[in-house]
Scaffold this active site. Structure first.
Site, PDB file in Angstrom:
ATOM      1  CG  HIS A  32      44.517  22.133  47.153  1.00 40.17           C
ATOM      2  ND1 HIS A  32      45.369  23.175  46.879  1.00 40.17           N
ATOM      3  CD2 HIS A  32      43.870  22.475  48.293  1.00 40.17           C
ATOM      4  CE1 HIS A  32      45.239  24.113  47.807  1.00 40.17           C
ATOM      5  NE2 HIS A  32      44.343  23.716  48.678  1.00 40.17           N
ATOM      6  CD  GLN A 149      40.758  22.585  58.048  1.00 45.73           C
ATOM      7  OE1 GLN A 149      40.610  23.798  58.175  1.00 45.73           O
ATOM      8  NE2 GLN A 149      41.136  22.030  56.902  1.00 45.73           N
TER       9      GLN A 149
END
Ligand SMILES: Nc1ncnc2c1ncn2[C@@H]1O[C@H](COP(=O)(O)OP(=O)(O)OP(=O)(O)O)[C@@H](O)[C@H]1O
Ligand SMILES: CC(C)(CO)[C@@H](O)C(=O)[O-]
Ligand code: BAL
EC number: 6.3.2.1
Length: 276
Positions: A32, A149
């Site tokens: 992240h 995704q």
């Protein structure tokens, strides 16, 4: 760093332009933070969202036990130089009576993760569309770890004409090749040692492809590696076109290896370019 828990607080804290956006489900790791670093380099103002989205979890999946630690995440984001953290409750994102769904049709959502997790990409597209409309970013950052995704979001943005750029960020890995993932915390120490098998299978496919082997030979090599770890139950191992995700019978530049499956404690996915 400002914290917004509601749509009203988010709107009050957003600048008019220059926003880079990193959507996440929290329990942050270096993967992240790589997205955040890239967003900071390219935008004047960085927004991160943390929202464990119930719409993208199936009935038997881990929505309720998905790891959550907002205080720790907020400290990491503050340190990383994020300007605004949006962490809404479910009722804020989906007020009573919310009935709209965003569906990207076709093989991009029907295959692979879409087959194993029916409805998953509809949940992802719905929440990401809603987040894009709330945050109105110029750029949005997604990890290549969730390669399918990333393609689904790119398609939705193109089809619906969201005025933003989707940026894909390379997968951050542990030393043994395991892709960082919030779900890695589910793994027992014994399983953790074996979890690099996904990456090793992808690398085996890549080696065969690079040395002139066929798709079938590369897949055989990958399957052989997976077979060495019987605790891992594969959902799929495939070599696909990097844009359509359709299975390839012959290698093309950018061909992508995909792998996913279950250890007793957790389901893991990974992917790699196997033929540059
Ligand atoms: N290892 C990684 N390298 C690069 N990006 C990553 C990595 N792991 C996750 N991301 C990206 O971070 C964003 C938020 O992902 P998410 O919060 O679901 O984390 P996750 O670690 O993928 O969790 P999960 O265990 O649910 O897969 C997504 O765009 C995802 O692709
Ligand atoms: C993009 C996303 C934040 C949507 O909930 C999620 O699917 C994720 O973390 O990859
Ligand atoms: N990182 C992908 C989100 C999910 O598995 O639901």
């Amino acid at each position: 760093m400002k914290l917004a828990r509601t749509v009203a607080e988010l709107k009050a804290a957003l600048p008019r332009e220059g926003v880079g956006f990193v959507p996440t489900m929290g329990y942050l790791h270096r993967g992240h933070l790589a997205l955040v670093e890239r967003a900071r380099r390219e935008n004047a103002f960085v927004v991160v969202s943390i929202f464990v989205n119930p719409l993208q979890f199936g009935p038997g999946e881990d929505y309720h036990r998905y790891p959550r630690d907002l205080d720790r995440d907020a400290a990491l984001l503050e340190e990383a130089g994020v300007d605004l953290l949006f962490a809404p409750e479910v009722a804020e994102m989906y007020p009573k009576g919310f009935a709209t769904r965003v569906q990207v049709e076709g093989p991009l959502t029907a295959l692979w993760e879409g087959e194993v997790r029916p409805g998953h990409f509809q949940g992802v597209a719905t929440v990401v569309a809603r987040l894009f409309l709330l945050v109105r970013p110029e750029r949005a950052y997604f990890g290549e770890k969730d390669y399918q995704q990333l393609l689904v979001i790119r398609k939705m943005v193109r089809d619906l004409g969201f005025p933003l750029e989707v940026v894909g960020v390379p997968t951050v890995r542990e030393e043994d090749g395991l892709a960082l993932s919030s779900r890695n915390v589910y793994l027992s120490p014994e399983t953790r040692k074996k979890a690099s098998v996904l990456y090793r299978a992808l690398m085996a496919m890549r080696e065969v492809a690079l040395s002139g082997g066929s798709v079938a030979q590369a897949l055989e090599a990958g399957e052989r590696v997976l077979g060495e770890v019987p605790e891992f139950r594969p959902d799929y191992l495939a070599i696909v076109h990097p844009d359509t995700l359709l299975p390839l019978s012959r290698l093309v530049p950018g061909a992508r290896g995909l792998v996913a499956g279950r250890f007793p404690e957790a389901r893991l996915i990974d992917n790699l370019e196997v033929y540059p």
